[in-house]
Design a protein around this motif. Structure first.
Motif, PDB file in Angstrom:
ATOM      1  N   LYS A 142      81.968 -15.104  15.318  1.00 50.25           N
ATOM      2  CA  LYS A 142      81.376 -14.011  14.548  1.00 50.25           C
ATOM      3  C   LYS A 142      82.247 -12.767  14.487  1.00 50.25           C
ATOM      4  CE  LYS A 142      76.652 -15.370  15.546  1.00 50.25           C
ATOM      5  NZ  LYS A 142      75.389 -14.997  16.171  1.00 50.25           N
ATOM      6  N   SER A 143      83.180 -12.629  15.379  1.00 52.62           N
ATOM      7  CA  SER A 143      83.997 -11.419  15.403  1.00 52.62           C
ATOM      8  C   SER A 143      85.208 -11.486  14.468  1.00 52.62           C
ATOM      9  CB  SER A 143      84.463 -11.129  16.835  1.00 52.62           C
ATOM     10  OG  SER A 143      85.340 -12.134  17.274  1.00 52.62           O
ATOM     11  N   VAL A 144      85.353 -12.603  13.756  1.00 53.35           N
ATOM     12  CA  VAL A 144      86.488 -12.797  12.859  1.00 53.35           C
ATOM     13  C   VAL A 144      86.071 -12.472  11.423  1.00 53.35           C
ATOM     14  CG1 VAL A 144      88.062 -14.534  11.908  1.00 53.35           C
ATOM     15  CG2 VAL A 144      87.527 -14.531  14.337  1.00 53.35           C
ATOM     16  N   GLY A 145      86.936 -11.765  10.698  1.00 58.80           N
ATOM     17  CA  GLY A 145      86.686 -11.480   9.288  1.00 58.80           C
ATOM     18  C   GLY A 145      87.063 -12.664   8.419  1.00 58.80           C
ATOM     19  N   PHE A 146      86.497 -12.724   7.243  1.00 60.75           N
ATOM     20  CA  PHE A 146      86.719 -13.829   6.313  1.00 60.75           C
ATOM     21  C   PHE A 146      87.025 -13.262   4.932  1.00 60.75           C
ATOM     22  CE2 PHE A 146      85.041 -16.673   3.047  1.00 60.75           C
ATOM     23  CZ  PHE A 146      85.597 -17.887   3.393  1.00 60.75           C
ATOM     24  N   ARG A 147      88.109 -13.735   4.326  1.00 61.25           N
ATOM     25  CA  ARG A 147      88.461 -13.328   2.968  1.00 61.25           C
ATOM     26  C   ARG A 147      88.781 -14.569   2.156  1.00 61.25           C
ATOM     27  NH1 ARG A 147      86.592  -9.618   4.986  1.00 61.25           N
ATOM     28  NH2 ARG A 147      87.244  -7.437   4.991  1.00 61.25           N
ATOM     29  N   PHE A 148      88.248 -14.609   0.937  1.00 58.42           N
ATOM     30  CA  PHE A 148      88.458 -15.747   0.050  1.00 58.42           C
ATOM     31  C   PHE A 148      88.731 -15.227  -1.355  1.00 58.42           C
ATOM     32  CE2 PHE A 148      87.010 -18.659  -3.176  1.00 58.42           C
ATOM     33  CZ  PHE A 148      87.596 -19.850  -2.794  1.00 58.42           C
ATOM     34  N   PHE A 149      89.856 -15.645  -1.925  1.00 56.99           N
ATOM     35  CA  PHE A 149      90.188 -15.319  -3.306  1.00 56.99           C
ATOM     36  C   PHE A 149      90.827 -16.551  -3.925  1.00 56.99           C
ATOM     37  CE2 PHE A 149      90.952 -11.582  -0.667  1.00 56.99           C
ATOM     38  CZ  PHE A 149      90.156 -10.623  -1.275  1.00 56.99           C
ATOM     39  N   ASN A 150      90.388 -16.917  -5.126  1.00 57.26           N
ATOM     40  CA  ASN A 150      91.033 -18.016  -5.836  1.00 57.26           C
ATOM     41  C   ASN A 150      91.358 -17.583  -7.257  1.00 57.26           C
ATOM     42  OD1 ASN A 150      88.639 -18.128  -7.262  1.00 57.26           O
ATOM     43  ND2 ASN A 150      87.935 -20.033  -6.354  1.00 57.26           N
ATOM     44  N   SER A 151      91.735 -18.516  -8.107  1.00 57.70           N
ATOM     45  CA  SER A 151      92.132 -18.160  -9.464  1.00 57.70           C
ATOM     46  C   SER A 151      90.983 -17.541 -10.251  1.00 57.70           C
ATOM     47  CB  SER A 151      92.692 -19.382 -10.191  1.00 57.70           C
ATOM     48  OG  SER A 151      91.753 -20.424 -10.173  1.00 57.70           O
ATOM     49  N   TYR A 152      89.761 -17.775  -9.830  1.00 58.77           N
ATOM     50  CA  TYR A 152      88.606 -17.177 -10.509  1.00 58.77           C
ATOM     51  C   TYR A 152      88.298 -15.775  -9.985  1.00 58.77           C
ATOM     52  CZ  TYR A 152      88.025 -21.796 -12.420  1.00 58.77           C
ATOM     53  OH  TYR A 152      88.255 -22.974 -13.079  1.00 58.77           O
ATOM     54  N   SER A 153      89.135 -15.279  -9.106  1.00 61.95           N
ATOM     55  CA  SER A 153      88.968 -13.911  -8.623  1.00 61.95           C
ATOM     56  C   SER A 153      89.457 -12.904  -9.662  1.00 61.95           C
ATOM     57  CB  SER A 153      89.761 -13.700  -7.328  1.00 61.95           C
ATOM     58  OG  SER A 153      89.291 -14.549  -6.317  1.00 61.95           O
ATOM     59  N   HIS A 154      90.348 -13.358 -10.541  1.00 64.18           N
ATOM     60  CA  HIS A 154      90.902 -12.510 -11.604  1.00 64.18           C
ATOM     61  C   HIS A 154      91.471 -11.210 -11.047  1.00 64.18           C
ATOM     62  CE1 HIS A 154      89.322 -15.404 -14.365  1.00 64.18           C
ATOM     63  NE2 HIS A 154      88.112 -15.229 -13.889  1.00 64.18           N
ATOM     64  N   ILE A 155      92.202 -11.337  -9.956  1.00 70.32           N
ATOM     65  CA  ILE A 155      92.759 -10.160  -9.297  1.00 70.32           C
ATOM     66  C   ILE A 155      94.272 -10.243  -9.166  1.00 70.32           C
ATOM     67  CG2 ILE A 155      92.595 -10.964  -6.915  1.00 70.32           C
ATOM     68  CD1 ILE A 155      91.282  -8.192  -6.338  1.00 70.32           C
ATOM     69  N   ASP A 156      94.888 -11.309  -9.705  1.00 64.41           N
ATOM     70  CA  ASP A 156      96.349 -11.441  -9.644  1.00 64.41           C
ATOM     71  C   ASP A 156      97.030 -10.177 -10.125  1.00 64.41           C
ATOM     72  OD1 ASP A 156      96.630 -13.986  -8.584  1.00 64.41           O
ATOM     73  OD2 ASP A 156      96.577 -14.963 -10.535  1.00 64.41           O
ATOM     74  N   GLU A 157      98.047  -9.789  -9.404  1.00 67.67           N
ATOM     75  CA  GLU A 157      98.904  -8.649  -9.727  1.00 67.67           C
ATOM     76  C   GLU A 157      98.220  -7.285  -9.626  1.00 67.67           C
ATOM     77  OE1 GLU A 157     102.055  -8.709  -9.731  1.00 67.67           O
ATOM     78  OE2 GLU A 157     102.326 -10.856  -9.899  1.00 67.67           O
ATOM     79  N   ASP A 158      96.971  -7.242  -9.159  1.00 65.24           N
ATOM     80  CA  ASP A 158      96.314  -5.947  -8.962  1.00 65.24           C
ATOM     81  C   ASP A 158      96.378  -5.614  -7.481  1.00 65.24           C
ATOM     82  OD1 ASP A 158      94.745  -3.672  -8.853  1.00 65.24           O
ATOM     83  OD2 ASP A 158      93.245  -4.454 -10.247  1.00 65.24           O
ATOM     84  N   LYS A 159      97.544  -5.179  -7.056  1.00 67.48           N
ATOM     85  CA  LYS A 159      97.832  -4.961  -5.637  1.00 67.48           C
ATOM     86  C   LYS A 159      96.841  -4.002  -4.975  1.00 67.48           C
ATOM     87  CE  LYS A 159     102.114  -4.770  -3.555  1.00 67.48           C
ATOM     88  NZ  LYS A 159     103.471  -4.267  -3.405  1.00 67.48           N
ATOM     89  N   GLU A 160      96.525  -2.907  -5.625  1.00 66.37           N
ATOM     90  CA  GLU A 160      95.641  -1.899  -5.025  1.00 66.37           C
ATOM     91  C   GLU A 160      94.255  -2.468  -4.739  1.00 66.37           C
ATOM     92  OE1 GLU A 160      93.604   2.202  -6.472  1.00 66.37           O
ATOM     93  OE2 GLU A 160      95.777   2.060  -6.791  1.00 66.37           O
TER      94      GLU A 160
END
Length: 190
Positions: free
Chosen positions: A114-132
């Motif tokens: 429970k103390s570990v964070g989780f991050r998930f992003f795939n091609s449907y995140s539509h966030i490519d190249e948006d570094k900020e």
């Protein structure tokens, strides 16, 4: 309506950052919740860990390397230790190993609880190249964060980060040398 159009519409409606937060929560509860509910042993080491373990669709090797390099860029910008846990469908270190940055997990460093964070992003995140936006979504107060992603950030400089992270393993280097010698002799590399 296909999946890409639906996710773009949801991203426009909710905003890309909120869409990604929702997608992460849904993915976590659908596929990963049981992994992180236990009381796993030990305190997690401070690091971000890119994970390709077969528990979700990771994309091909190119997608995975893009995800690795994007998380590495984040960690480098924040001075946070970065590790890789790439075990599916093969162990990454069979073919490429650490070069100038040691990304290998150390004994006892990787935990799931429970103390570990989780991050998930795939091609449907539509966030490519948006570094900020991507970097702000990676931010966490957790000591260890596990990242499942194939997002591409700063594509023109991917080769720079790739060379910091990787060099061929002995097995791959031997195969490359053999192929190079064959081509030099006018043969083909098989």
């Amino acid at each position: 309506m296909n999946r890409d159009k639906l996710t773009r519409r949801l991203g426009n409606l909710l905003g890309v950052k909120n869409w990604n937060r929702l997608q992460m929560r849904l993915k976590f509860h659908q596929y990963f919740h049981q992994l992180y509910t236990g009381k796993g042993k030990g305190q997690p080491a401070r690091c971000y860990v890119y994970i390709a373990d077969g528990r979700t669709a990771h994309g091909g090797i190119s997608d995975r390397l893009r995800g690795i390099i994007s998380v590495y860029q984040y960690c480098k910008s924040r001075n946070i230790p970065f590790r890789i846990n790439f075990t599916s469908p093969f162990n990454l270190d069979m073919f490429i190993v650490p070069n100038r940055y040691d990304w290998e997990l150390k004994e006892g460093e990787f935990v799931r609880n429970k103390s570990v964070g989780f991050r998930f992003f795939n091609s449907y995140s539509h966030i490519d190249e948006d570094k900020e936006d991507y970097f702000s979504l990676l931010d966490s107060k957790k000591r260890q964060v596990h990242c499942y992603t194939n997002v591409t950030i700063d594509e023109p400089n991917m080769h720079v980060y790739f060379e910091e992270l990787f060099k061929p393993s002995k097995v791959l280097q031997d195969a490359l040398d053999k192929c190079h010698q064959s081509v030099k002799r006018g043969g083909m590399c098989l």
